[in-house]
Design a protein around this motif. Structure first.
Motif, PDB file in Angstrom:
ATOM      1  N   VAL A 174     -43.525   1.229  39.414  1.00  0.00           N
ATOM      2  CA  VAL A 174     -43.493   2.494  40.160  1.00  0.00           C
ATOM      3  C   VAL A 174     -44.725   2.627  41.057  1.00  0.00           C
ATOM      4  O   VAL A 174     -44.628   2.942  42.246  1.00  0.00           O
ATOM      5  CB  VAL A 174     -43.407   3.703  39.196  1.00  0.00           C
ATOM      6  N   LEU A 175     -45.905   2.363  40.482  1.00  0.00           N
ATOM      7  CA  LEU A 175     -47.132   2.525  41.269  1.00  0.00           C
ATOM      8  C   LEU A 175     -47.186   1.500  42.399  1.00  0.00           C
ATOM      9  O   LEU A 175     -47.712   1.774  43.472  1.00  0.00           O
ATOM     10  CB  LEU A 175     -48.363   2.390  40.371  1.00  0.00           C
TER      11      LEU A 175
ATOM     12  N   ILE B 216     -44.602   0.189  44.142  1.00  0.00           N
ATOM     13  CA  ILE B 216     -43.715   0.516  45.265  1.00  0.00           C
ATOM     14  C   ILE B 216     -44.136   1.786  45.981  1.00  0.00           C
ATOM     15  O   ILE B 216     -44.155   1.852  47.204  1.00  0.00           O
ATOM     16  CB  ILE B 216     -42.262   0.678  44.767  1.00  0.00           C
ATOM     17  N   PHE B 217     -44.489   2.820  45.200  1.00  0.00           N
ATOM     18  CA  PHE B 217     -44.703   4.130  45.830  1.00  0.00           C
ATOM     19  C   PHE B 217     -46.172   4.496  46.008  1.00  0.00           C
ATOM     20  O   PHE B 217     -46.483   5.565  46.483  1.00  0.00           O
ATOM     21  CB  PHE B 217     -43.979   5.218  45.038  1.00  0.00           C
ATOM     22  N   LEU B 218     -47.100   3.601  45.596  1.00  0.00           N
ATOM     23  CA  LEU B 218     -48.504   3.932  45.785  1.00  0.00           C
ATOM     24  C   LEU B 218     -49.261   2.800  46.478  1.00  0.00           C
ATOM     25  O   LEU B 218     -49.811   2.994  47.561  1.00  0.00           O
ATOM     26  CB  LEU B 218     -49.141   4.260  44.430  1.00  0.00           C
TER      27      LEU B 218
ATOM     28  N   PRO C 291     -47.376   1.818  49.963  1.00  0.00           N
ATOM     29  CA  PRO C 291     -47.647   2.780  51.045  1.00  0.00           C
ATOM     30  C   PRO C 291     -49.106   2.789  51.483  1.00  0.00           C
ATOM     31  O   PRO C 291     -49.397   2.938  52.669  1.00  0.00           O
ATOM     32  CB  PRO C 291     -47.264   4.132  50.438  1.00  0.00           C
TER      33      PRO C 291
END
Lengths: 306, 310
Positions: free
Chosen positions: B38-39, B41-43, B46
């Protein structure tokens, strides 16, 4: 040396009860006037400043349109309370949808974050392997990366995934700030559980996973509750991502819906706005009145042990 | 080879399982997979993508070309001075509010650490501003700061502190910045207080008793016992709070959104205004990335000020 130190620490122990007697058992027990000046008056002042905006919110939401802008008499009371703003909010706006969306997003993203951070927290606090410390620090550092730094590139990610105007856009992005915080907090809780309990289970033939599921996680339930509370509140409050990823009125969350749709140009419908603000605050406020001790416990684990 | 298979009479699948679970490393990494996924892909992605965006002329929904440091040059050389104003405002906003939150938070924590009636209720009530959705409580503040129907001014006029009609809170540059700071302190203080309270409650009471026996005054007890033992909590709280205040978006966005005349413009808001309503995502990303080295400086200063006195 050791003997001397025990002697000096034991000696005051004998005298102390006598010296403390007149002070009563409390931390600081003085005469009423002293306590009033030192404790009650500052506390009342703090309470007044803290609570006034909420009081004003509530009072405004029950005022009629004409009373709202009538400052000739004291505006601090309602003369003729009315529920008209609430009625308007539920029948003329999409507020029920916003409330439902906010709840769905908050609950699902909390569950996802808890799943990830319970596992990660256990792994980082309990298992010994190379790199655990640096990964733990890495996750802490990601907590220090504010959404302000990420929201612009994230719009591209969300577009790639075709999630604009979709609640999943929020459900998937909220864990980026929930997981680091919850993991950090849960690490503190897992570290507080004695290792011996798990080792005893391992000796009795349990696998490592069984030891985790049956012993460590049940014992960490207060911590998990505290983390859930934090995660739920943070997602309920989130504004920036929902402002950017959702444009359709029906999929908005409360904070965005309230700020965007209850203000028409320069015209502020303060009665309705405050009614919505009050209703949007009630769920978290109620949650806290039940779990304030868990909240403080979570803070202790995070702040003191972290 | 042959002897080895005979010695391991247990089924192969079982043997493998024992071996995996015996050593902690594989399980340790396995449990981290969901989080890192999760971290990542989305942190992380980005974040790195944002660095790339800042050196392109990307627009909303349209990946642009590489333009080097053009976005940074544009901001730094822009003659309207809004960017520099935003940098100064961001530092001012963070610095002033942090000092007040720290002081008031300590006072609040010391008070909450006393014994008094309705303690649980008072503690929950003082925590409210931190818990209630920021945007919603800031709307209430905006209504309290209303230019014509401000209940604050009504109160101030009625206790004869100011003359009618009272200050225009959000319409005049200096007032608007002060208003922004006041509301931020109002919202942020409970976080300091509750963390300090948590830290105070683990300080052993014997220390205070010993100090009292030695004749130490309350102030001496505070400076010699409470403050030094609170240092670790102080450090973490200051670190988190300065970063979050530095990058604060939602409160200032609701209350002033940079107005009047960009006098309350902060870097976060300026980045949003270029990036989303303005459509210049590359430029917005460049502005928000300026936050990063500045944040590092702020964090370094906080850590330096709180370093262990040798």
């Amino acid at each position: 040396m050791a003997v001397q130190s025990t002697a000096t620490s034991a000696q005051p122990g004998v005298i102390r009860p006598k010296a403390r007697k007149p002070r009563s058992g409390r931390v600081i027990g003085d005469k009423f006037v002293g306590r009033a000046i030192r404790i009650y008056i500052p506390l009342l002042a703090l309470l007044a400043v803290t609570l006034f905006p909420f009081y004003w919110m509530a009072v405004t939401s029950f005022k009629s349109a004409s009373e709202l802008f009538d400052f000739s008499v004291s505006p601090l009371w309602v003369r003729e309370p009315t529920l008209a703003w609430y009625q308007h909010l539920f029948t003329q706006t999409n507020f029920p949808h916003w409330a439902f969306n906010t709840a769905v997003v908050a609950i699902v993203s909390t569950l996802i974050s808890l799943f990830c951070s319970v596992l990660a927290g256990y792994s980082l606090a309990r298992l010994r392997y190379r790199g655990a410390d640096s990964i733990g620090w890495g996750i802490f550092v990601t907590y220090l990366v504010p959404p302000t730094l990420l929201f612009l590139p994230l719009t591209f990610v969300i577009r790639e995934l075709h999630l604009f105007n979709n609640l999943w856009a929020l459900i998937l992005t909220y864990p980026t700030f929930l997981i680091p915080f919850c993991t950090w907090m849960l690490m503190g809780f897992f570290k507080g559980i004695p290792r011996e309990l798990e080792e005893a289970a391992l000796v009795d033939g349990a696998t490592r996973i069984q030891a985790m599921l049956r012993i460590a996680i049940p014992l960490a339930v207060p911590g998990i509750l505290a983390a859930a509370l934090f995660a739920f509140t943070l997602s309920w409050n989130e504004f920036l991502y929902s402002l950017i990823f959702l444009n359709d009125s029906l999929v908005k969350t409360i904070p965005v819906g309230v700020t965007q749709e209850l203000i028409h140009g320069d015209e502020f419908f303060w009665g309705e706005l405050m009614a919505a603000a009050l209703l949007g605050s009630v769920p978290v406020a109620v949650l806290y009145s039940f779990f304030v001790d868990h909240f403080v416990a979570g803070m202790t684990a995070g702040a003191v042990k972290g | 080879m042959g002897t080895a298979t005979r010695a391991d009479a247990v089924p192969v699948w079982h043997q493998r399982r024992v071996r995996i679970y015996d050593r902690e490393a594989p399980l340790g990494y396995l449990l981290l997979v969901p989080t890192l996924f999760v971290l990542g892909i989305f942190l992380l992605y980005p974040f790195l993508f944002g660095i790339w965006l800042s050196i392109t002329d990307s627009e909303l929904g349209n990946l642009g070309k590489f333009i080097g440091l053009g976005n940074y040059r544009f901001e730094l050389r822009n003659t309207d001075g809004v960017f520099y104003g935003a940098v100064i405002n961001t530092f001012l906003y963070t610095g002033v509010t942090t000092v007040f939150k720290l002081g008031l938070g300590l006072v609040m924590a010391l008070l909450l650490n006393q014994v008094f009636p309705f303690r649980r209720f008072v503690r929950a009530a003082l925590l409210l501003p931190y818990i209630i959705p920021t945007v919603l409580s800031y709307e209430a503040w905006r209504w309290m700061f209303d230019p014509t129907f401000s209940v604050l001014n009504w109160l101030l006029v009625n206790i004869h502190l100011v003359h009618y009609p009272g200050p225009n809170w959000l319409g005049v540059p200096a007032n608007a910045m002060a208003a922004l700071m006041v509301v931020n302190v109002w919202r942020g203080t409970p976080f300091y207080a509750i963390s300090f309270l948590a830290g105070m409650q683990v300080i052993p009471l014997d220390l205070y008793e010993a100090a009292r026996v030695d004749g130490a005054s309350r102030w001496q007890q505070f400076t010699n016992i409470t403050l030094p033992l609170l240092r670790p909590v102080l450090l973490v709280v200051l670190l988190l709070s300065t970063i979050l205040t530095f990058a604060d978006f939602q409160g200032p966005f609701v209350l002033t959104n940079g107005a009047p005349y960009n006098s309350t413009q902060l870097l976060s808001i300026w980045a949003y205004q270029w990036g989303i309503p303005g459509g210049a995502i590359g430029l917005g990303a460049a502005i928000s990335l300026v936050l990063f080295p500045l944040l590092t400086i702020v964090v370094a200063v906080v850590l330096f000020m709180l370093r262990r006195p040798e």
